[in-house]
Scaffold this active site. Structure first.
Site, PDB file in Angstrom:
ATOM      1  CB  CYS A   1      37.911  44.769  34.499  1.00 57.13           C
ATOM      2  SG  CYS A   1      38.426  44.281  36.147  1.00 57.13           S
TER       3      CYS A   1
ATOM      4  N   PRO B   1      35.461  42.587  38.068  1.00 55.25           N
ATOM      5  CG  PRO B   1      37.224  41.254  38.844  1.00 55.25           C
ATOM      6  CD  PRO B   1      36.487  41.639  37.595  1.00 55.25           C
ATOM      7  CB  CYS B   2      37.066  47.205  37.131  1.00 56.27           C
ATOM      8  SG  CYS B   2      38.759  46.631  36.919  1.00 56.27           S
ATOM      9  NE  ARG B   3      30.272  46.051  34.020  1.00 55.25           N
ATOM     10  CZ  ARG B   3      29.804  46.917  33.119  1.00 55.25           C
ATOM     11  NH1 ARG B   3      30.630  47.494  32.277  1.00 55.25           N
ATOM     12  NH2 ARG B   3      28.525  47.180  33.050  1.00 55.25           N
TER      13      ARG B   3
END
Length: 178
Positions: free
Chosen positions: A75, A77-79
């Site tokens: 993901c 945005p998660c990173r």
């Protein structure tokens, strides 16, 4: 095809794959029901395994503030959010904060490599079968729950956070008049 075109082609394909996988996860786990935890509710307890193979329960952190973050390495945005979560954790851990990262359905090897590469020091647990993700009715990721020392959900954020926003949420949750 030159190197720059290959670079952008790969980036676009990775983004398309992430959106497709995110949508699939959203469709399978975002089934609204009366038992979905909401702000003000007790945070459902769970036990998962940490990267070092030890069992971790949410209730182990009772009496502390917890930022419970659902994420995956695939993901984008998660990173992008990980450095902000790490900075927030380091800034507030001495005041009773813990960030607990719940990785969704990835292997220990994949997650461990990412965590080492990013320099993440807060606890990470593996939701291999997505049972906790389903229990919390997590749809789009990243999704974060801010939980008070009393074990109740104080805020829910369904979007990536930068350092400023994460710190603002922490301060609001710690505020006596929340």
């Amino acid at each position: 095809m030159n190197n720059q075109a290959r670079y952008w082609t790969r980036r676009i394909l990775l983004l398309i794959m992430a959106v497709m996988i995110g949508f699939a996860v959203y469709q399978t786990v975002n089934q609204k029901s009366d038992d979905a935890p909401e702000v003000g509710d007790p945070a459902p307890d769970f036990q998962l395994t940490s990267l070092d193979g030890k069992p971790v329960k949410l209730s182990d952190y009772r009496g502390r503030y917890v930022l419970l973050n659902f994420w995956a390495t695939w993901c984008p945005p998660c990173r992008e959010e990980m450095p902000a979560l790490e900075k927030t954790y380091r800034a507030y851990r001495d005041r009773g904060w813990v960030v607990l990262g719940v990785n969704i359905a990835e292997t220990n090897v994949t997650v461990g490599g990412f965590v080492r590469q990013q320099g993440v020091t807060f606890p990470i647990v593996l939701d291999s079968d997505r049972s906790v993700t389903e229990r919390y009715h997590v749809g789009p990721i990243p999704t974060s729950y801010f939980i008070g020392p009393d074990g109740r959900i104080r805020k829910k954020v369904v979007r990536p956070m930068d350092t400023g926003f994460a710190r603002l949420m922490v301060q609001q949750v710690m505020s006596p008049d929340k």
